[in-house]
Design an enzyme around this catalytic site. Structure first.
Site, short mmCIF file in Angstrom:
data_model
loop_
_atom_site.label_atom_id
_atom_site.label_comp_id
_atom_site.label_asym_id
_atom_site.label_seq_id
_atom_site.Cartn_x
_atom_site.Cartn_y
_atom_site.Cartn_z
N HIS A 10 -10.05 53.32 37.14
CA HIS A 10 -9.20 54.28 36.45
C HIS A 10 -9.02 55.52 37.32
O HIS A 10 -9.81 55.78 38.22
CB HIS A 10 -9.86 54.77 35.15
CG HIS A 10 -10.15 53.71 34.16
ND1 HIS A 10 -9.31 53.44 33.12
CD2 HIS A 10 -11.20 52.87 34.04
CE1 HIS A 10 -9.83 52.46 32.39
NE2 HIS A 10 -10.97 52.10 32.92
N TYR A 39 -16.76 56.21 30.93
CA TYR A 39 -16.88 55.44 32.17
C TYR A 39 -18.34 55.33 32.61
O TYR A 39 -19.16 56.20 32.29
CB TYR A 39 -16.10 56.12 33.30
CG TYR A 39 -14.67 56.45 32.97
CD1 TYR A 39 -13.75 55.43 32.72
CD2 TYR A 39 -14.25 57.77 32.89
CE1 TYR A 39 -12.43 55.73 32.40
CE2 TYR A 39 -12.93 58.08 32.58
CZ TYR A 39 -12.03 57.05 32.33
OH TYR A 39 -10.73 57.36 32.02
N HIS A 115 -6.87 49.42 35.55
CA HIS A 115 -6.58 49.51 34.12
C HIS A 115 -5.21 48.90 33.81
O HIS A 115 -5.04 48.15 32.86
CB HIS A 115 -6.60 51.01 33.75
CG HIS A 115 -6.58 51.28 32.28
ND1 HIS A 115 -6.55 52.54 31.78
CD2 HIS A 115 -6.56 50.46 31.20
CE1 HIS A 115 -6.51 52.49 30.45
NE2 HIS A 115 -6.52 51.24 30.09
N LYS A 122 0.47 52.19 31.26
CA LYS A 122 0.47 53.40 32.09
C LYS A 122 0.14 53.00 33.51
O LYS A 122 -0.25 51.86 33.76
CB LYS A 122 -0.50 54.44 31.55
CG LYS A 122 -1.87 53.92 31.16
CD LYS A 122 -2.67 55.05 30.56
CE LYS A 122 -3.94 54.55 29.88
NZ LYS A 122 -4.69 55.61 29.24
N CYS A 124 -2.23 53.98 35.50
CA CYS A 124 -3.66 54.03 35.83
C CYS A 124 -4.14 52.75 36.52
O CYS A 124 -3.95 51.69 35.97
CB CYS A 124 -4.45 54.26 34.54
SG CYS A 124 -6.23 54.38 34.76
ZN LIG Z 1 -7.32 54.07 32.84
#
Ligand SMILES: [Zn+2]
Length: 136
Positions: A10, A39, A115, A122, A124
Site C-alpha cells: 500500500h 498494516y 492493493h 484506487k 494504491c
Molecule cells: Zn491500499
C-alpha cells in the site's frame, strides 16, 4: 503463527512533500475504529522500516484478504499536487526489497501484489508491485 500466503503493498496516499509519521498513521486508523494501525509494516521516506502490528496479528488493510495476508505501507503515493504517483525514494525501494525478500524466505508460497490488484478501486500503491517483485 497464522497461515500467510499473500503480501500486499500500500501507499499512505499522502503527498511526497508531506511527512506522515507512524503516530499519525496509528491515530488515523484508530479514528476509523481499528485497535491500532492496520498494516504490519510502515516504511518511511528515509527507508526506515517500522513494525506497526506483530505478524501473528491479523492486519486490517484489504477487505476479504486480511486473515491470510501481510500488509506493508510506504509513506507517500501522491505527488506534490496530490495526484497518484510512485513516489518511493531510493531508501524505500531498498527497504521494501529487503523486507520482501525476508518475508518470502519465511513464507515462500506467498504472492506479492498491490492493493489495486485485489479489486480496490484506487491506484494504491501507485506502482505495479506484482510485476516488479515477480522475481523475488
Ligand atoms: Zn491500499
Amino acid at each position: 503463527m497464522r497461515k500467510i500466503n499473500l503480501i500486499v503493498l500500500h501507499c499512505s496516499a499522502t503527498r511526497e512533500t508531506q511527512d506522515y509519521t507512524p503516530e499519525q498513521l496509528e491515530r488515523d486508523h484508530k479514528a476509523r475504529g481499528f485497535v491500532r494501525a492496520g498494516y504490519n509494516y510502515y516504511i518511511r521516506r528515509n527507508g526506515q522500516i517500522i513494525s506497526m502490528r506483530p505478524l501473528e496479528q491479523v492486519p486490517a488493510h484489504v477487505k476479504g484478504y486480511n486473515r491470510n495476508s501481510i500488509g506493508i505501507c510506504y509513506e507517500g503515493g501522491l505527488d506534490a499536487a496530490g495526484n497518484p504517483e510512485d513516489t518511493r525514494t531510493d531508501g524505500q525501494r531498498e527497504s521494501l526489497k529487503i523486507l520482501l525478500k525476508l518475508l518470502k524466505i519465511r513464507f515462500p508460497m506467498s504472492r506479492i501484489c498491490g492493493h489495486r490488484d485485489l479489486g480496490a478501486r484506487k491506484a494504491c500503491p501507485c506502482f505495479n508491485a506484482e510485476e516488479e517483485y515477480a522475481g523475488l
